[in-house]
Design a protein around this motif. Structure first.
Motif, PDB file in Angstrom:
ATOM      1  N   GLY A   1      10.224   3.643  20.304  1.00  0.00           N
ATOM      2  CA  GLY A   1       8.932   3.192  19.786  1.00  0.00           C
ATOM      3  C   GLY A   1       8.739   3.567  18.327  1.00  0.00           C
ATOM      4  N   HIS A   2       9.544   4.516  17.854  1.00  0.00           N
ATOM      5  CA  HIS A   2       9.378   4.962  16.471  1.00  0.00           C
ATOM      6  C   HIS A   2      10.551   4.541  15.584  1.00  0.00           C
ATOM      7  N   MET A   3      11.211   3.447  15.986  1.00  0.00           N
ATOM      8  CA  MET A   3      12.183   2.857  15.066  1.00  0.00           C
ATOM      9  C   MET A   3      11.422   1.875  14.175  1.00  0.00           C
TER      10      MET A   3
ATOM     11  N   ARG B   1       1.435   2.861   8.324  1.00  0.00           N
ATOM     12  CA  ARG B   1       1.876   4.227   8.619  1.00  0.00           C
ATOM     13  C   ARG B   1       1.625   4.525  10.095  1.00  0.00           C
ATOM     14  N   CYS B   2       2.601   5.154  10.748  1.00  0.00           N
ATOM     15  CA  CYS B   2       2.466   5.514  12.169  1.00  0.00           C
ATOM     16  C   CYS B   2       2.095   6.996  12.262  1.00  0.00           C
ATOM     17  N   ALA B   3       1.522   7.400  13.397  1.00  0.00           N
ATOM     18  CA  ALA B   3       1.140   8.803  13.599  1.00  0.00           C
ATOM     19  C   ALA B   3       2.341   9.737  13.519  1.00  0.00           C
ATOM     20  N   CYS B   4       3.557   9.194  13.708  1.00  0.00           N
ATOM     21  CA  CYS B   4       4.767  10.038  13.669  1.00  0.00           C
ATOM     22  C   CYS B   4       5.176  10.369  12.239  1.00  0.00           C
ATOM     23  N   GLY B   5       4.604   9.684  11.248  1.00  0.00           N
ATOM     24  CA  GLY B   5       4.965   9.925   9.850  1.00  0.00           C
ATOM     25  C   GLY B   5       5.795   8.797   9.255  1.00  0.00           C
ATOM     26  N   ASN B   6       6.383   7.977  10.121  1.00  0.00           N
ATOM     27  CA  ASN B   6       7.213   6.857   9.686  1.00  0.00           C
ATOM     28  C   ASN B   6       6.310   5.635   9.398  1.00  0.00           C
ATOM     29  N   THR B   7       6.899   4.579   8.888  1.00  0.00           N
ATOM     30  CA  THR B   7       6.111   3.363   8.666  1.00  0.00           C
ATOM     31  C   THR B   7       6.680   2.194   9.473  1.00  0.00           C
ATOM     32  N   GLY B   8       5.785   1.290   9.883  1.00  0.00           N
ATOM     33  CA  GLY B   8       6.202   0.057  10.552  1.00  0.00           C
ATOM     34  C   GLY B   8       6.931   0.287  11.868  1.00  0.00           C
ATOM     35  N   CYS B   9       6.535   1.325  12.623  1.00  0.00           N
ATOM     36  CA  CYS B   9       7.221   1.630  13.894  1.00  0.00           C
ATOM     37  C   CYS B   9       6.998   0.522  14.921  1.00  0.00           C
ATOM     38  N   LEU B  10       7.997   0.350  15.790  1.00  0.00           N
ATOM     39  CA  LEU B  10       7.954  -0.678  16.829  1.00  0.00           C
ATOM     40  C   LEU B  10       6.662  -0.598  17.651  1.00  0.00           C
TER      41      LEU B  10
HETATM   42 ZN   LIG Z   1       6.165   6.111  14.653  1.00  0.00          ZN
END
Ligand SMILES: [Zn+2]
Length: 407
Positions: free
Chosen positions: A255-257, A265-274
């Motif tokens: 989910g966080h690829m 921005r995703c809550a995980c720190g990454n951007t554009g997560c699945l």
């Molecule tokens: Zn994420």
């Protein structure tokens, strides 16, 4: 938080004996009408060793001899004496499972066949604190034990299948995104001291994959992947018949690829997560916002729309509901294609909430993944609904304990 360094362990007589015992117990609990001869054929163990192990398991209340079944189509004289079948003893031990989702928890009691005998649920609110959360969990388990006719039965352990990330080594729920600001919950320590039994923890995707491997359609599969789509999306990966956990158990977070490097921005720190594009939460929210703009759909008749409604209306042909499922599957398929390219699974099983969409989801996912993997010229990876459907993580919580018993 560091992972203990693994040691290379030699096998002495005692550990070999324990391994053989666990293997025999696993074959009896996960098989059907297993005989001593079947076990001997499949394991290469001598009949004498198997007889000794089985006698021990019977005396400990883990295995029973099945009453002989009469078969009217064959005379026993013509086919010779049928071998005695063994089965798990369902009368002396119970396994307690706990699935912790974002908004609720489900506790279950199960026997050694992974058959559930009791199930109870509690819900979490946005105001939950670590204390109120753990109080709810304890009350839930106590109420289930009170209702579940557990007198005289031994609890083999509590399996916790939880949303992650987790510190599996120390049994702690770390800081799952959007988890009501709950974090750093030492769930294993809390449950061990409250219920005085062993507690095992794993993330809900790994647990679901274990259930499929031990008791589902993937018993004989050495390499397969389970993908769960709910408020988030993740995978449990089995390689060479073992769960692939990575260094500290953080693997399978598909989910966080990133699927859009210029995305939000995703809550995980990454951007554009699945999972910003492909989760039940996102699809329900899209349904609501599109309806607010005047979309023509039977869904507009409902005061509150949830995922089950979208599935129900799609099944009766509502075009808008079908388009929502289509969009979800289009995005989920990106994750599946990446998984196929990385792990070359025999089959992908899908479960958690997406399983409710059944063939509507399977057909779309199959079609969106076809021809998009490097291996597609040489093999087809079937996508199937998990044997446990949307209940996969619930059965998975039980499978965590049974998997320990079989090791
Ligand atoms: Zn994420």
């Amino acid at each position: 938080m560091t992972k203990a360094k693994s040691r290379i362990l030699g096998a002495n007589n005692q550990s070999t004996k324990m391994q053989n015992r666990a293997l025999v117990l696993k074959m009896i609990c996960t098989g059907t009408n297993v005989s001593r001869i079947d076990i001997s054929r499949q394991t290469g163990l001598s009949k004498m060793s198997i007889t000794n192990i089985v006698s021990e398991l019977i005396s400990e209340g883990l295995v029973v001899i099945q009453p002989e079944q009469t078969d009217s189509s064959n005379s026993s004289a013509a086919i010779g004496r049928k071998p005695v079948s063994l089965a798990p003893d369902t009368g002396h031990h119970i396994v307690l499972g706990l699935y912790i989702a974002r908004d609720y928890a489900i506790a279950t009691l199960s026997n050694l066949k992974c058959e559930m005998t009791e199930e109870k649920k509690c819900t979490f609110s946005f105001e939950e604190s670590n204390i109120s959360f753990t109080d709810k969990i304890k009350t839930l388990i106590h109420s289930m034990l009170d209702a579940g006719m557990t007198e005289g039965k031994k609890i083999l352990g509590i399996g916790v299948a939880s949303i992650g990330p987790l510190d599996i080594e120390n049994g702690v729920i770390l800081e799952p995104p959007n988890f009501h600001t709950l974090k750093s919950i030492p769930i294993r320590q809390i449950l061990e001291s409250e219920f005085q039994c062993s507690v095992y923890i794993d993330n809900d995707m790994n647990a679901s994959a274990l259930a499929e491997k031990l008791y589902g359609s993937a018993k004989d599969a050495e390499n397969f992947t389970y993908v769960g789509v709910t408020n988030g999306i993740g995978a449990g990966i089995i390689t060479d018949s073992e769960l692939f956990t990575g260094d500290m158990g953080f693997s399978g977070e598909i989910g966080h690829m990133t699927i859009n490097c210029e995305g939000p921005r995703c809550a995980c720190g990454n951007t554009g997560c699945l999972e910003l594009y492909a989760s039940i939460l996102v699809i329900v929210s899209q349904a609501k916002s599109t309806i607010a703009l005047g979309m023509d759909s039977a869904l507009t008749e409902l005061a509150v729309i949830d995922w089950k409604d979208i599935v129900k209306y799609a099944q009766i042909g509502d075009k808008f509901a079908l388009s929502l499922i289509d969009r979800l599957c289009l995005y989920v398929s990106i994750g599946l294609v990446n998984l196929i390219n990385m792990f070359d699974p025999l089959t992908i099983y899908i479960g958690h909430d997406i399983a409710l969409a059944g063939s509507l989801a399977v057909q779309r996912l199959q079609s969106y993944t076809e021809g998009r993997t490097l291996s597609s010229k040489y093999k087809r990876v079937p996508i199937e609904i998990s044997s446990f459907g949307d209940k996969a993580p619930v059965f998975g919580s039980v499978a965590i304990v049974l998997n320990q018993l079989f090791r």
